[in-house]
Design an enzyme around this catalytic site. Structure first.
Site, PDB file in Angstrom:
ATOM      1  N   ASN A   7       9.101   4.565  -9.351  1.00 47.00           N
ATOM      2  CA  ASN A   7      10.054   5.015  -8.416  1.00 47.00           C
ATOM      3  C   ASN A   7      11.029   3.611  -8.502  1.00 47.00           C
ATOM      4  O   ASN A   7      10.862   2.497  -8.243  1.00 47.00           O
ATOM      5  CB  ASN A   7       9.710   4.810  -6.836  1.00 47.00           C
ATOM      6  CG  ASN A   7      10.730   5.165  -5.947  1.00 47.00           C
ATOM      7  OD1 ASN A   7      11.793   4.643  -6.101  1.00 47.00           O
ATOM      8  ND2 ASN A   7      10.260   6.020  -4.904  1.00 47.00           N
ATOM      9  N   HIS A  43      14.643   8.341  -4.999  1.00 47.14           N
ATOM     10  CA  HIS A  43      14.505   9.065  -3.414  1.00 47.14           C
ATOM     11  C   HIS A  43      15.744   8.597  -2.818  1.00 47.14           C
ATOM     12  O   HIS A  43      15.666   7.441  -1.896  1.00 47.14           O
ATOM     13  CB  HIS A  43      13.203   8.297  -2.783  1.00 47.14           C
ATOM     14  CG  HIS A  43      13.208   9.022  -1.359  1.00 47.14           C
ATOM     15  ND1 HIS A  43      11.669   8.962  -0.740  1.00 47.14           N
ATOM     16  CD2 HIS A  43      13.735   9.552  -0.470  1.00 47.14           C
ATOM     17  CE1 HIS A  43      11.930   9.551   0.359  1.00 47.14           C
ATOM     18  NE2 HIS A  43      13.188   9.755   0.570  1.00 47.14           N
ATOM     19  N   HIS A  50      20.229   3.069  -1.072  1.00 42.55           N
ATOM     20  CA  HIS A  50      19.835   2.378  -2.478  1.00 42.55           C
ATOM     21  C   HIS A  50      20.263   3.496  -3.382  1.00 42.55           C
ATOM     22  O   HIS A  50      21.189   3.283  -3.942  1.00 42.55           O
ATOM     23  CB  HIS A  50      18.062   2.143  -2.415  1.00 42.55           C
ATOM     24  CG  HIS A  50      17.433   3.054  -1.572  1.00 42.55           C
ATOM     25  ND1 HIS A  50      17.392   4.225  -1.769  1.00 42.55           N
ATOM     26  CD2 HIS A  50      16.595   2.685  -0.312  1.00 42.55           C
ATOM     27  CE1 HIS A  50      16.569   4.925  -1.023  1.00 42.55           C
ATOM     28  NE2 HIS A  50      15.976   3.901  -0.187  1.00 42.55           N
ATOM     29  N   GLU A  70      12.585  12.631  -4.830  1.00 40.85           N
ATOM     30  CA  GLU A  70      12.049  12.700  -3.376  1.00 40.85           C
ATOM     31  C   GLU A  70      13.194  12.838  -2.513  1.00 40.85           C
ATOM     32  O   GLU A  70      14.260  12.393  -2.584  1.00 40.85           O
ATOM     33  CB  GLU A  70      11.196  11.653  -3.262  1.00 40.85           C
ATOM     34  CG  GLU A  70      10.051  11.505  -4.081  1.00 40.85           C
ATOM     35  CD  GLU A  70       9.091  10.268  -3.780  1.00 40.85           C
ATOM     36  OE1 GLU A  70       8.051  10.442  -4.488  1.00 40.85           O
ATOM     37  OE2 GLU A  70       9.754   9.096  -3.335  1.00 40.85           O
ATOM     38  N   THR A 100      11.611   3.242   5.522  1.00 41.64           N
ATOM     39  CA  THR A 100      10.982   3.946   4.624  1.00 41.64           C
ATOM     40  C   THR A 100      10.277   5.135   5.119  1.00 41.64           C
ATOM     41  O   THR A 100      10.119   5.123   6.504  1.00 41.64           O
ATOM     42  CB  THR A 100       9.981   2.925   3.853  1.00 41.64           C
ATOM     43  OG1 THR A 100       9.499   3.375   2.674  1.00 41.64           O
ATOM     44  CG2 THR A 100       9.012   2.438   4.827  1.00 41.64           C
ATOM     45  N   HIS A 190       2.837   5.716  -1.936  1.00 41.26           N
ATOM     46  CA  HIS A 190       3.208   4.736  -0.765  1.00 41.26           C
ATOM     47  C   HIS A 190       2.208   3.638  -0.597  1.00 41.26           C
ATOM     48  O   HIS A 190       1.103   3.797  -0.104  1.00 41.26           O
ATOM     49  CB  HIS A 190       3.492   5.673   0.390  1.00 41.26           C
ATOM     50  CG  HIS A 190       4.357   4.977   1.420  1.00 41.26           C
ATOM     51  ND1 HIS A 190       5.491   5.143   1.248  1.00 41.26           N
ATOM     52  CD2 HIS A 190       4.445   3.865   2.388  1.00 41.26           C
ATOM     53  CE1 HIS A 190       6.365   4.616   2.287  1.00 41.26           C
ATOM     54  NE2 HIS A 190       5.599   3.543   2.953  1.00 41.26           N
ATOM     55  N   ASP A 191       2.707   2.533  -0.894  1.00 42.43           N
ATOM     56  CA  ASP A 191       1.972   1.106  -0.497  1.00 42.43           C
ATOM     57  C   ASP A 191       0.839   0.920  -1.700  1.00 42.43           C
ATOM     58  O   ASP A 191      -0.104   0.252  -1.658  1.00 42.43           O
ATOM     59  CB  ASP A 191       1.422   1.165   0.710  1.00 42.43           C
ATOM     60  CG  ASP A 191       2.634   0.682   1.648  1.00 42.43           C
ATOM     61  OD1 ASP A 191       3.758   0.107   1.017  1.00 42.43           O
ATOM     62  OD2 ASP A 191       2.355   0.597   2.696  1.00 42.43           O
ATOM     63  N   GLY A 213       6.853   2.257  -6.593  1.00 38.41           N
ATOM     64  CA  GLY A 213       7.791   1.815  -6.480  1.00 38.41           C
ATOM     65  C   GLY A 213       7.919   0.189  -5.806  1.00 38.41           C
ATOM     66  O   GLY A 213       7.935  -0.598  -6.801  1.00 38.41           O
ATOM     67  N   HIS A 214       7.890   0.156  -4.670  1.00 34.05           N
ATOM     68  CA  HIS A 214       7.919  -1.186  -4.089  1.00 34.05           C
ATOM     69  C   HIS A 214       7.035  -2.345  -4.646  1.00 34.05           C
ATOM     70  O   HIS A 214       7.480  -3.323  -4.980  1.00 34.05           O
ATOM     71  CB  HIS A 214       7.903  -0.882  -2.495  1.00 34.05           C
ATOM     72  CG  HIS A 214       8.019  -2.458  -1.742  1.00 34.05           C
ATOM     73  ND1 HIS A 214       9.469  -2.853  -1.493  1.00 34.05           N
ATOM     74  CD2 HIS A 214       7.151  -3.088  -1.170  1.00 34.05           C
ATOM     75  CE1 HIS A 214       9.355  -3.856  -0.811  1.00 34.05           C
ATOM     76  NE2 HIS A 214       7.878  -4.248  -0.529  1.00 34.05           N
TER      77      HIS A 214
END
Length: 237
Positions: A7, A43, A50, A70, A100, A190-191, A213-214
């Site tokens: 991501n 996303h 972003h 997404e 988020t 996610h995470d 991603g993050h």
């Protein structure tokens, strides 16, 4: 092997903080594939804070792996998706004001709405994935609305794993087994990070894809994008 889709939203966040086109999200999409990622995820949100809708169009012709878009299937999002026709659309119930993604779909309450969206995507040969909490009722609901895949929302697992509670993986394992029985493909995101991805992978049967991603971009600030991607790929084998 479980596929890694990177991501690149955080690349756009950094670009937008200064304006202009540096770092360049199109170059990022090219590079994550060059470094071994098997997919690119974006996303775009309605406020385009972003990734922008235009970014999603610009990136599309340069994705030679898999393209995953997404988002919340509002009218503007669906118009973009149906024009681009990515490999996969992941439906996420984002509220406009959330920082988020913070919840999965209730596939029972939203059955009629999601069924209609999924049917439209299928008519356009777009694979559909439903962002979902690890709840067996909701997994069954995802099968009933015709989804191709689910994406397990993994924030709760990641938070508990950081606290040393490895038993937090259990509902995810059970839901993955059920999803597979119901003919649903299994994604997750996610995470997820280099710290927890190998444990997650080892405990989730039939895991087809993770979207990260993050954490990946944060880790890349210290280690470099190519080495980090290669580490993820190694841990997903």
């Amino acid at each position: 092997m479980t596929k890694l889709s990177v991501n690149i939203n955080k690349i756009a966040t950094l670009r937008n903080a200064r304006g202009g086109n540096m770092p360049n999200v199109v170059d990022a999409a090219i590079n994550v594939q060059k470094f071994g990622a098997q997919g690119v995820t974006v996303h775009p949100r309605p406020d385009e804070r972003h990734i922008t809708y235009q970014d999603a169009y610009d990136i599309h012709p340069l994705v030679h792996t898999e393209y995953n878009i997404e988002g919340n299937p509002i009218d503007s999002f669906m118009k973009m998706v149906l024009e681009i026709k990515p490999t996969q659309v992941t439906l996420v119930p984002d509220s406009v004001d959330v920082l988020t993604s913070n919840a999965g779909w209730d596939t029972i309450i939203n059955k009629d709405f999601l069924s209609e969206i999924i049917a439209e995507c299928k008519r356009n040969n777009i694979r559909t994935s439903i962002f979902i909490d690890p709840d067996k009722r909701l997994i069954e609901g995802a099968a009933n609305i015709g989804a191709d895949r689910i994406e397990l929302y993994t924030e709760a697992f990641a938070a508990q794993y950081d606290l040393g509670n490895k038993k937090a993986i259990q509902p995810y394992t059970e839901c993955a087994l059920l999803a597979n029985e119901l003919g649903l493909g299994i994604n997750a995101g996610h995470d997820l990070s280099l710290e927890n991805i190998q444990f997650f992978k080892q405990n989730i049967p039939h895991l087809l894809e993770v979207s990260i991603g993050h954490a990946l971009i944060c880790e890349a600030l210290y280690k470099g994008l190519e080495p980090v991607i290669k580490q993820y790929i190694e841990r997903l084998k």
